[in-house]
Motif scaffolding. Structure first.
Motif, PDB file in Angstrom:
ATOM      1  N   ASP A  97      -1.463   7.108  -6.298  1.00  0.00           N
ATOM      2  CA  ASP A  97      -2.192   7.988  -5.389  1.00  0.00           C
ATOM      3  C   ASP A  97      -2.262   9.418  -5.918  1.00  0.00           C
ATOM      4  OD1 ASP A  97      -2.620   6.321  -2.773  1.00  0.00           O
ATOM      5  OD2 ASP A  97      -0.599   5.867  -3.463  1.00  0.00           O
ATOM      6  N   GLN A 101       0.817  -1.207   0.000  1.00  0.00           N
ATOM      7  CA  GLN A 101       0.000   0.000   0.000  1.00  0.00           C
ATOM      8  C   GLN A 101       0.850   1.256   0.000  1.00  0.00           C
ATOM      9  OE1 GLN A 101      -2.647  -0.349   3.356  1.00  0.00           O
ATOM     10  NE2 GLN A 101      -3.737  -2.090   2.509  1.00  0.00           N
ATOM     11  N   SER A 134      -0.692   9.049   4.678  1.00  0.00           N
ATOM     12  CA  SER A 134      -0.297   7.662   4.949  1.00  0.00           C
ATOM     13  C   SER A 134       0.162   7.467   6.390  1.00  0.00           C
ATOM     14  CB  SER A 134       0.824   7.233   3.999  1.00  0.00           C
ATOM     15  OG  SER A 134       2.036   7.911   4.317  1.00  0.00           O
ATOM     16  N   THR A 181      -5.360   2.318  -1.786  1.00  0.00           N
ATOM     17  CA  THR A 181      -4.355   3.366  -1.938  1.00  0.00           C
ATOM     18  C   THR A 181      -4.644   4.474  -0.924  1.00  0.00           C
ATOM     19  OG1 THR A 181      -5.617   4.696  -3.525  1.00  0.00           O
ATOM     20  CG2 THR A 181      -4.274   2.892  -4.410  1.00  0.00           C
ATOM     21  N   GLY A 182      -3.714   5.409  -0.794  1.00  0.00           N
ATOM     22  CA  GLY A 182      -3.904   6.505   0.139  1.00  0.00           C
ATOM     23  C   GLY A 182      -5.143   7.335  -0.152  1.00  0.00           C
ATOM     24  N   PRO A 234       2.403   4.658  -0.763  1.00  0.00           N
ATOM     25  CA  PRO A 234       1.931   5.759  -1.606  1.00  0.00           C
ATOM     26  C   PRO A 234       2.830   5.922  -2.839  1.00  0.00           C
ATOM     27  CG  PRO A 234       1.993   6.426   0.694  1.00  0.00           C
ATOM     28  CD  PRO A 234       2.689   5.103   0.622  1.00  0.00           C
ATOM     29  N   PHE A 274      -3.809   2.117   9.218  1.00  0.00           N
ATOM     30  CA  PHE A 274      -4.105   2.260   7.799  1.00  0.00           C
ATOM     31  C   PHE A 274      -4.610   0.928   7.231  1.00  0.00           C
ATOM     32  CE2 PHE A 274      -3.217   2.998   3.254  1.00  0.00           C
ATOM     33  CZ  PHE A 274      -3.765   4.250   3.116  1.00  0.00           C
TER      34      PHE A 274
END
Length: 240
Positions: free
Chosen positions: A97, A73, A120, A156-157, A75, A144
């Motif tokens: 992102d 995940q 993030s 994603t962010g 960024p 997160f």
């Protein structure tokens, strides 16, 4: 305290400039010049953020983006000379992102990096982490993490930020303009179609492979915007 940033850029002069601006802000920056090296370094170094040029020799940036997003995940900020809306949407669909088109201001790049790192959590938070639960959907903002019925969902962010906004007020309709303001912040040039692309990806990930077809977590309220479904929250409701 800075973050660990990986910059993948084959233009030596451009890479030096990006590194200079990011290191000025206290970050630890590593630079590679091709896609294969970017994958290797991202896997071994576990950076907090990746700045990724699209046009690179060997494996191009879009392929690197797709592979990285399937594995983590982290960024991802894309740098591209392709300025068409279709190219931008393709990058977002692959899991980026954010993106910048060349030529760009190094100061703007640094600002976008700061924004992604804040979202993030890599730069720490001023707010207290929390766990939000709506129906079988659980968000842990400190870790997160998102889970549905106990199963993890990789976002994603930007997707995480959109979902956090919706989960915070289940049933409330947010317009595209409100989403742009809260999620993209300083970037006032974001297209409404960009929001639609993120929501489409978010909806697909939340509903992919779930038991019980018909459960829709993010609903489109036509002519208005998006909301977290009343049905997902366990309350009767209908789209207006």
């Amino acid at each position: 305290m800075g973050a660990r940033i990986l910059v993948a850029e084959d233009d030596v002069k451009q890479a030096w400039l990006v590194r200079l601006y990011l290191e000025r802000e206290g970050n630890e920056v590593q630079v590679v010049g091709d896609g294969r090296a970017a994958l290797d370094r991202a896997r071994s170094g576990r950076p907090d953020l990746v700045v990724l040029d699209v046009m690179m020799p060997g494996v191009d940036g879009l392929d690197v983006c797709r592979i990285l997003r399937s594995e983590s995940q982290v960024p991802i900020l894309l740098l591209t000379a392709r300025s068409t809306e279709e190219d931008m949407l393709l990058g977002l669909d692959l899991g980026a992102d954010d993106y910048l088109t060349k030529p760009y201001s190094p100061r703007e790049l640094a600002a976008r990096v700061r924004a992604l790192l804040r979202r993030s959590g890599a730069l720490g938070r001023t707010d207290v982490g929390e766990v939000l639960s709506v129906g079988d959907l659980v968000m842990d903002t400190d870790r997160f993490e998102v889970r549905i019925a106990g199963e993890p969902v990789a976002l994603t962010g930007k997707e995480f930020a959109v979902l956090r906004m919706l989960v915070g007020e289940p049933g409330r309709v947010f317009t595209r303009a409100q989403i742009i303001d809260r999620v993209f912040g300083f970037d006032r040039n974001v297209l409404e179609r960009t929001v639609d692309a993120h929501v489409m990806n978010l909806r697909r990930k939340l509903e992919h492979g779930r038991e019980g077809a018909g459960t829709q977590y993010v609903e489109t309220v036509y002519g208005r915007g998006y909301r977290l479904s009343d049905r997902a929250a366990g309350r009767p409701g209908a789209v207006g």
